[in-house]
Each structure stands twice: as C-alpha cells, then as structure tokens.
Scaffold this motif. Structure first.
Motif, mmCIF file in Angstrom:
data_model
loop_
_atom_site.group_PDB
_atom_site.id
_atom_site.type_symbol
_atom_site.label_atom_id
_atom_site.label_comp_id
_atom_site.label_asym_id
_atom_site.label_seq_id
_atom_site.Cartn_x
_atom_site.Cartn_y
_atom_site.Cartn_z
ATOM 1 N N ILE A 99 0.803 -0.973 -0.025
ATOM 2 C CA ILE A 99 0.030 0.028 0.000
ATOM 3 C C ILE A 99 0.897 1.150 0.098
ATOM 4 O O ILE A 99 1.745 1.283 0.817
ATOM 5 N N LYS A 100 0.681 2.071 -0.987
ATOM 6 C CA LYS A 100 1.565 3.228 -1.238
ATOM 7 C C LYS A 100 1.061 4.123 -0.230
ATOM 8 O O LYS A 100 0.026 4.569 0.136
ATOM 9 N N ARG A 141 -4.301 -1.262 -8.868
ATOM 10 C CA ARG A 141 -4.457 -2.827 -8.288
ATOM 11 C C ARG A 141 -4.853 -2.643 -6.952
ATOM 12 O O ARG A 141 -3.881 -2.050 -6.116
ATOM 13 N N ALA A 142 -5.660 -3.341 -6.496
ATOM 14 C CA ALA A 142 -5.966 -3.645 -5.185
ATOM 15 C C ALA A 142 -4.833 -4.407 -4.432
ATOM 16 O O ALA A 142 -4.244 -5.379 -5.055
ATOM 17 N N TYR A 143 -4.592 -3.983 -3.038
ATOM 18 C CA TYR A 143 -3.554 -4.599 -2.504
ATOM 19 C C TYR A 143 -3.830 -6.217 -2.180
ATOM 20 O O TYR A 143 -5.040 -6.616 -2.214
ATOM 21 N N GLN A 144 -2.585 -7.008 -2.059
ATOM 22 C CA GLN A 144 -3.169 -8.539 -1.898
ATOM 23 C C GLN A 144 -3.612 -9.011 -0.979
ATOM 24 O O GLN A 144 -4.510 -9.972 -1.264
ATOM 25 N N GLY A 145 -3.459 -8.320 0.011
ATOM 26 C CA GLY A 145 -4.399 -8.816 1.162
ATOM 27 C C GLY A 145 -5.926 -8.540 1.177
ATOM 28 O O GLY A 145 -6.822 -9.101 1.516
ATOM 29 N N MET A 146 -6.329 -7.702 0.314
ATOM 30 C CA MET A 146 -7.766 -7.458 -0.249
ATOM 31 C C MET A 146 -8.284 -8.486 -1.002
ATOM 32 O O MET A 146 -9.528 -8.475 -1.438
ATOM 33 N N THR A 147 -7.531 -9.178 -1.873
ATOM 34 C CA THR A 147 -7.960 -10.366 -2.741
ATOM 35 C C THR A 147 -7.671 -11.557 -2.369
ATOM 36 O O THR A 147 -7.807 -12.467 -3.043
ATOM 37 N N GLY A 148 -7.377 -11.588 -1.200
ATOM 38 C CA GLY A 148 -7.112 -12.997 -0.475
ATOM 39 C C GLY A 148 -5.916 -14.052 -0.943
ATOM 40 O O GLY A 148 -5.895 -14.952 -1.028
ATOM 41 N N ASP A 149 -4.961 -13.104 -1.619
ATOM 42 C CA ASP A 149 -3.879 -13.796 -2.244
ATOM 43 C C ASP A 149 -3.091 -14.625 -1.079
ATOM 44 O O ASP A 149 -2.820 -14.346 -0.033
ATOM 45 N N ARG A 150 -2.700 -15.884 -1.470
ATOM 46 C CA ARG A 150 -2.275 -16.938 -0.574
ATOM 47 C C ARG A 150 -0.704 -16.578 -0.002
ATOM 48 O O ARG A 150 -0.263 -17.202 1.074
ATOM 49 N N ARG A 151 -0.032 -15.875 -0.930
ATOM 50 C CA ARG A 151 1.317 -15.224 -0.520
ATOM 51 C C ARG A 151 1.349 -14.222 0.815
ATOM 52 O O ARG A 151 2.387 -13.855 1.074
ATOM 53 N N TYR A 152 0.031 -13.630 0.888
ATOM 54 C CA TYR A 152 0.004 -12.504 1.731
ATOM 55 C C TYR A 152 0.282 -12.685 3.365
ATOM 56 O O TYR A 152 -0.504 -13.482 3.908
ATOM 57 N N GLY A 191 -6.396 -5.919 11.363
ATOM 58 C CA GLY A 191 -7.564 -6.548 10.881
ATOM 59 C C GLY A 191 -7.964 -6.136 9.265
ATOM 60 O O GLY A 191 -7.348 -5.132 8.826
ATOM 61 N N GLN A 192 -9.131 -6.451 8.620
ATOM 62 C CA GLN A 192 -9.547 -6.208 7.231
ATOM 63 C C GLN A 192 -9.833 -4.665 7.512
ATOM 64 O O GLN A 192 -9.418 -3.887 6.501
ATOM 65 N N TYR A 227 -8.227 -2.028 4.665
ATOM 66 C CA TYR A 227 -9.106 -1.160 3.782
ATOM 67 C C TYR A 227 -8.848 0.261 4.101
ATOM 68 O O TYR A 227 -8.787 0.901 3.128
ATOM 69 N N ASP A 228 -8.848 0.620 5.297
ATOM 70 C CA ASP A 228 -8.780 1.911 5.556
ATOM 71 C C ASP A 228 -7.448 2.605 5.020
ATOM 72 O O ASP A 228 -7.481 3.755 4.555
ATOM 73 N N ALA A 229 -6.318 1.988 5.151
ATOM 74 C CA ALA A 229 -5.137 2.473 4.978
ATOM 75 C C ALA A 229 -5.139 2.362 3.470
ATOM 76 O O ALA A 229 -4.504 3.462 2.820
ATOM 77 N N PHE A 230 -5.717 1.413 2.563
ATOM 78 C CA PHE A 230 -5.721 1.568 1.014
ATOM 79 C C PHE A 230 -6.404 2.686 0.583
ATOM 80 O O PHE A 230 -5.868 3.247 -0.245
ATOM 81 N N LYS A 231 -7.562 2.803 1.232
ATOM 82 C CA LYS A 231 -8.654 3.859 0.779
ATOM 83 C C LYS A 231 -8.014 5.367 0.973
ATOM 84 O O LYS A 231 -8.147 6.332 0.406
ATOM 85 N N GLU A 232 -7.166 5.369 1.868
ATOM 86 C CA GLU A 232 -6.560 6.750 2.281
ATOM 87 C C GLU A 232 -5.577 7.217 1.407
ATOM 88 O O GLU A 232 -5.162 8.115 1.094
ATOM 89 N N SER A 233 -4.773 5.867 0.801
ATOM 90 C CA SER A 233 -3.709 6.078 0.140
ATOM 91 C C SER A 233 -3.978 6.674 -1.213
ATOM 92 O O SER A 233 -3.331 7.217 -1.928
ATOM 93 N N VAL A 234 -5.355 6.341 -1.718
ATOM 94 C CA VAL A 234 -5.741 6.551 -3.076
ATOM 95 C C VAL A 234 -6.531 7.809 -3.078
ATOM 96 O O VAL A 234 -7.038 8.118 -4.110
#
Length: 241
Positions: A43-44, A65-76, A82-83, A87-94
């Motif tokens: 997250i930038k 592109r949505a952060y990998q934790g937001m699409t359930g990537d197994r490498r995350y 928490g979720q 999400y708050d961090a990502f939304k703030e970033s954009v």
C-alpha cells in the motif's frame, strides 16, 4: 464512446536506471491511462502518488491494483490488525488520485483459485461495501464464474453490485469470444480488458473488431496491455481512432 489504451506501470521500470524522474510525464505523451500494478505488493503512501498524478495531464487516468490482502492472495502475510485497518489504509492512500479526478478504478483481480461459491459471493459483496463510493473493478479468473449455467448470474451480480467489469484474455479464444458476446448482451457500461499479447497485427485486428461491436452498448472501454507490448498498444490506439 471512449476507448482508452494503456500499459501496466511495471513497463515503466527503466532497466538502465536512466530518465526515471519524469517517467509518467513521458508516458502520458503516448497513453491516457495506466494500471498501477505495484500497489498489489504494498500500500503506497500519498507521497508515492503525488508525482505520478501531478506529472500527467488532466484527462489522464489511473487504474490502481488492489492490495494483495484485499483479494485473498495466499502469499499475503498480514501487516494489519484486521480487514478494516487494511481497507482504511488503502482507501486513504488513493485519496489524492481521486481528489484530482484521475482515479478510474481500484481493480480487484482475483486469483485463479477463487472459484464460484456462496462464501466467495458474500466476500465480494462485503468487499464492495468496504470500498463505499470508490469506483471498483472486478476481474474473476476462475472458469466456474463463466460456466454456461452460471455466467448469466455472474454478469447480473457484477452489474447489480455496482462493479466495473474487468476481463482477461488468459482464457482460451472460444471462451473469450463467448464472454465478449455475453458482455454485449448485458449492456456493460464500463469495461476493462487485460491483454497479455497482441503484437501480431491479425490479433490486434480481431481485438479491434470485438471492441467496435462493444462500443455500441458500452460507455467506456479501457484496454491494458501487459509488459513489453507497448508497440501493440500504440497500434491499437491507431486502429480504434
């Protein structure tokens, strides 16, 4: 009807570490949209966006592109409590991108193992609710979402929940043709197409013909080419003028 063609931001990586400073300014001379795929890995901060946004003209757009934790990537591996925190961090970033009217969509590109079941349908609903009024695009890459007995329900779900529809040409040619046909019938308003090839003129002409058909019922189409296909992207711009 508008067709915007662009590339992934990973195409801007300068392997010789030269001319890095004004890369978005130079890019925007040829293209009017870009997909920031590096945001999948981290997250930038707002500062990461400022230069890229300010270097581009007013009519330029970003797909983030949505952060990998937001699409359930197994490498995350979770870096958040928490979720909601994530999400708050990502939304703030954009926010800065959105404030300049340059955010075309946040792209939720789900992995190939994310299949069609009740749990995942509910997860998609929750995800869309978390994004509130931020324009969000959905790309489903498991075949089960577009099987003959499910496809119509998938398309209705995408439209009803307010997602922008994104598709990839990773499926075989017959499946892609069928999907384009269904999109034409369901009156999609905004479509994102991910292309992983099409440097060949015959393939570009086939893609152009599909887009020309969709233009009649779609308000906007964004085509994003993968790394190293900038020539094909530029040729498609000329073909769709």
């Amino acid at each position: 009807m508008m067709i915007k063609v662009g590339l992934l931001s990973s195409t801007l990586v300068d392997r010789e570490n030269t001319n890095w400073k004004n890369r978005f300014k130079k890019y925007s001379k040829n293209f009017s949209i870009i997909e920031l795929d590096s945001t999948f890995y981290a997250i930038k901060t707002k500062e990461n966006y400022i230069r890229s946004v300010d270097e581009t003209p007013d009519n330029f757009n970003f797909i983030v592109r949505a952060y990998q934790g937001m699409t359930g990537d197994r490498r995350y591996n979770s870096q958040f409590s928490g979720q909601t925190d994530m999400y708050d961090a990502f939304k703030e970033s954009v926010k800065y991108v959105a404030s300049k009217n340059k955010l075309k969509a946040v792209l939720f590109q789900y992995p190939s193992w994310f299949d069609c079941n009740n749990r995942n349908v509910n997860l998609l609903r929750e995800t869309k609710e978390r994004m509130n009024n931020i324009p969000s695009a959905l790309e489903l890459n498991h075949h089960s979402w577009f099987s003959p007995n499910i496809c119509d329900r998938t398309m209705s779900f995408i439209k009803r929940e307010g997602w922008i529809h994104s598709i990839s040409d990773k499926f075989n040619e017959q499946e892609i043709n069928e999907l384009f046909s269904i999109i034409q019938l369901t009156n999609v308003q905004h479509l994102i197409v991910h292309s992983h090839g099409y440097d060949c003129i015959n393939d570009l002409l086939k893609l152009r013909d599909k887009l020309e058909i969709l233009k009649k019922k779609t308000s906007e189409i964004n085509v994003i080419f993968s790394t190293d296909f900038s020539i094909g992207a530029k040729e498609l711009i000329e073909l769709t003028k």
